[in-house]
Enzyme design. Structure first.
Site, PDB file in Angstrom:
ATOM      1  N   TYR A  70      31.260  17.848  26.549  1.00 41.29           N
ATOM      2  CA  TYR A  70      29.916  18.118  26.047  1.00 41.29           C
ATOM      3  C   TYR A  70      28.923  18.204  27.194  1.00 41.29           C
ATOM      4  O   TYR A  70      29.242  17.846  28.335  1.00 41.29           O
ATOM      5  CB  TYR A  70      29.489  17.032  25.046  1.00 41.29           C
ATOM      6  CG  TYR A  70      29.079  15.721  25.687  1.00 41.29           C
ATOM      7  CD1 TYR A  70      30.023  14.843  26.205  1.00 41.29           C
ATOM      8  CD2 TYR A  70      27.727  15.370  25.800  1.00 41.29           C
ATOM      9  CE1 TYR A  70      29.648  13.649  26.802  1.00 41.29           C
ATOM     10  CE2 TYR A  70      27.344  14.169  26.401  1.00 41.29           C
ATOM     11  CZ  TYR A  70      28.313  13.312  26.896  1.00 41.29           C
ATOM     12  OH  TYR A  70      27.927  12.142  27.498  1.00 41.29           O
TER      13      TYR A  70
ATOM     14  N   LYS B  72      32.975  15.314  31.664  1.00 45.73           N
ATOM     15  CA  LYS B  72      32.010  14.873  30.655  1.00 45.73           C
ATOM     16  C   LYS B  72      32.694  14.938  29.289  1.00 45.73           C
ATOM     17  O   LYS B  72      32.511  15.867  28.498  1.00 45.73           O
ATOM     18  CB  LYS B  72      30.741  15.738  30.704  1.00 45.73           C
ATOM     19  CG  LYS B  72      29.540  15.037  30.097  1.00 45.73           C
ATOM     20  CD  LYS B  72      28.240  15.535  30.670  1.00 45.73           C
ATOM     21  CE  LYS B  72      27.023  14.959  29.978  1.00 45.73           C
ATOM     22  NZ  LYS B  72      26.957  13.499  29.935  1.00 45.73           N
TER      23      LYS B  72
ATOM     24  N   GLU C 125      28.130   3.720  38.209  1.00 50.89           N
ATOM     25  CA  GLU C 125      26.967   4.419  37.647  1.00 50.89           C
ATOM     26  C   GLU C 125      26.510   3.616  36.437  1.00 50.89           C
ATOM     27  O   GLU C 125      26.907   2.465  36.277  1.00 50.89           O
ATOM     28  CB  GLU C 125      27.329   5.861  37.281  1.00 50.89           C
ATOM     29  CG  GLU C 125      28.464   5.981  36.295  1.00 50.89           C
ATOM     30  CD  GLU C 125      28.827   7.425  35.922  1.00 50.89           C
ATOM     31  OE1 GLU C 125      27.977   8.317  36.049  1.00 50.89           O
ATOM     32  OE2 GLU C 125      29.970   7.639  35.486  1.00 50.89           O
TER      33      GLU C 125
ATOM     34  N   LEU D 235      30.277  10.536  36.954  1.00 52.98           N
ATOM     35  CA  LEU D 235      29.896  11.898  36.592  1.00 52.98           C
ATOM     36  C   LEU D 235      28.924  12.416  37.659  1.00 52.98           C
ATOM     37  O   LEU D 235      27.989  11.704  38.041  1.00 52.98           O
ATOM     38  CB  LEU D 235      29.195  11.898  35.229  1.00 52.98           C
ATOM     39  CG  LEU D 235      28.892  13.295  34.709  1.00 52.98           C
ATOM     40  CD1 LEU D 235      30.168  13.962  34.186  1.00 52.98           C
ATOM     41  CD2 LEU D 235      27.835  13.268  33.628  1.00 52.98           C
TER      42      LEU D 235
HETATM   43  N1  PDD Z   1      24.445  11.575  30.074  1.00 52.60           N
HETATM   44  N2  PDD Z   1      26.572   9.533  34.157  1.00 52.60           N
HETATM   45  C1  PDD Z   1      26.935   9.482  32.862  1.00 52.60           C
HETATM   46  C2  PDD Z   1      28.046   8.577  32.451  1.00 52.60           C
HETATM   47  C3  PDD Z   1      26.246  10.281  31.917  1.00 52.60           C
HETATM   48  O1  PDD Z   1      26.626  10.251  30.630  1.00 52.60           O
HETATM   49  C4  PDD Z   1      25.173  11.098  32.345  1.00 52.60           C
HETATM   50  C5  PDD Z   1      24.411  11.973  31.399  1.00 52.60           C
HETATM   51  C6  PDD Z   1      24.835  11.105  33.716  1.00 52.60           C
HETATM   52  C7  PDD Z   1      23.728  11.961  34.261  1.00 52.60           C
HETATM   53  O2  PDD Z   1      24.044  13.324  34.162  1.00 52.60           O
HETATM   54  P1  PDD Z   1      22.906  14.443  34.141  1.00 52.60           P
HETATM   55  O3  PDD Z   1      22.005  14.181  35.293  1.00 52.60           O
HETATM   56  O4  PDD Z   1      23.670  15.714  34.291  1.00 52.60           O
HETATM   57  O5  PDD Z   1      22.212  14.328  32.821  1.00 52.60           O
HETATM   58  C8  PDD Z   1      25.568  10.314  34.589  1.00 52.60           C
HETATM   59  C9  PDD Z   1      23.808  12.371  29.033  1.00 52.60           C
HETATM   60  C10 PDD Z   1      22.336  12.483  29.201  1.00 52.60           C
HETATM   61  C11 PDD Z   1      24.232  11.818  27.674  1.00 52.60           C
HETATM   62  O6  PDD Z   1      25.404  11.483  27.542  1.00 52.60           O
HETATM   63  O7  PDD Z   1      23.414  11.759  26.753  1.00 52.60           O
END
Ligand code: PDD
Length: 287
Positions: free
Chosen positions: A35, A149, A181, A205
């Site tokens: 996703y 993801k 993270e 991620l």
């Molecule tokens: N999550 N690390 C994890 C585990 C994440 O699920 C996310 C993003 C990020 C940051 O990724 P980005 O900068 O591309 O949004 C890092 C989204 C927002 C979610 O699951 O809702």
């Protein structure tokens, strides 16, 4: 809150009330899919190419064939904005699963991926951005392919719920004391003018906002050191912050019982927030 009526399903558009899913669906039964969450500001996607590229990377990693090219999905997502007359701040959720088939762990043959995407209003949280948030630390019990993801978010869900029950915004995850993270964001520590964050191994991620932070630090001559920090480094940190598409660049002012710095967002975090606002074409908020 506006309801955006049009959903992208496969490569078509349907009304949200008309989208149905079979019970034998691999995303539902196995979490067998990937996703993206993409931020929308003033009716425009932010970091769309980065998200589309990561969607393809994730799908490829688990051998899901997407029913479109990068260019085609980009055009479809632009059409979705138009069809919904989206002009404000929102977010898009997009999911691609291995498809619908009788429940069997192994991959079904010749079954197309199921894809859908929808958008909703999502205003910026200016209070959190100005004041910072508190966090807790939690063991990182996820698998070894966190660069994908994936829809499998149970450990993330449980860690974030724990944070919520502690009155905190996020859970900072660690493997044997080494910070990876957060449950749904990347995390950074600032010490003596340098920013430290976990390298982009399979254990985290590679966030799209993090990719921009890498650029902002170069632009502002702030050393970014891709070296993991530990729980024991946190109490002596000058600043801490996290990043994601939904949280932006967000100051962390408390971790468990430790107050970070003077309990207010620090200078480098604030500078990176300004860089983010410029990059996303946002009107400066009051810090
Ligand atoms: N999550 N690390 C994890 C585990 C994440 O699920 C996310 C993003 C990020 C940051 O990724 P980005 O900068 O591309 O949004 C890092 C989204 C927002 C979610 O699951 O809702």
């Amino acid at each position: 809150m506006s309801v955006y009526p049009v959903i992208m399903s496969q490569t078509n558009f349907v009304h949200r009330d008309d989208l149905t899913y079979p019970y034998e669906e691999r995303g539902l039964q196995f979490g067998d899919g990937v996703y993206e969450v993409i931020r929308i500001y003033n009716g425009k996607y932010y970091l769309l190419n980065e998200h589309v590229n990561r969607l393809f990377r994730s799908a490829e990693a688990i051998k899901i064939e997407l029913p479109f090219t990068r260019k085609e999905i980009t055009n479809l997502l632009q059409k979705l904005l138009e069809k919904n007359s989206m002009t404000t701040d929102g977010k898009l959720y997009l999911q691609a699963s291995r498809g619908s088939a009788p429940r069997e762990h192994t991959f079904p043959a010749d079954v197309p991926a199921n894809v859908y995407a929808y958008m909703e209003d999502f205003p910026r949280n200016l209070k959190n951005l100005s004041d910072g948030v508190s966090t807790i630390t939690q063991r990182d019990v996820r698998w070894e392919n966190c660069y994908i993801k994936s829809l499998n978010l149970l450990p993330n869900v449980i860690a974030k719920q724990e944070a919520k029950e502690n009155g905190s915004y996020e859970a900072i995850l660690h493997k044997d004391g080494v910070i990876t993270e957060c449950s749904s964001s990347n995390v950074y520590l600032v010490k003596d003018g340098k920013v430290y964050t976990h390298p982009t191994t399979n254990n985290i991620l590679h966030g799209c906002v993090r990719m921009r932070i890498e650029k902002f630090t170069r632009d502002y001559n702030i050393p970014l050191i891709e070296e993991a920090f530990s729980i024991s480094d946190i109490s002596a940190a000058d600043e801490l912050f996290l990043s994601s598409s939904t949280s932006e660049v967000l100051p962390i002012v408390k971790v468990d019982n430790d107050t970070i710095g003077n309990g207010r967002p620090g200078k480098i975090t604030t500078r990176l927030q300004e860089a983010y606002e410029l990059d996303a074409n946002l009107i400066k908020h009051k810090v």
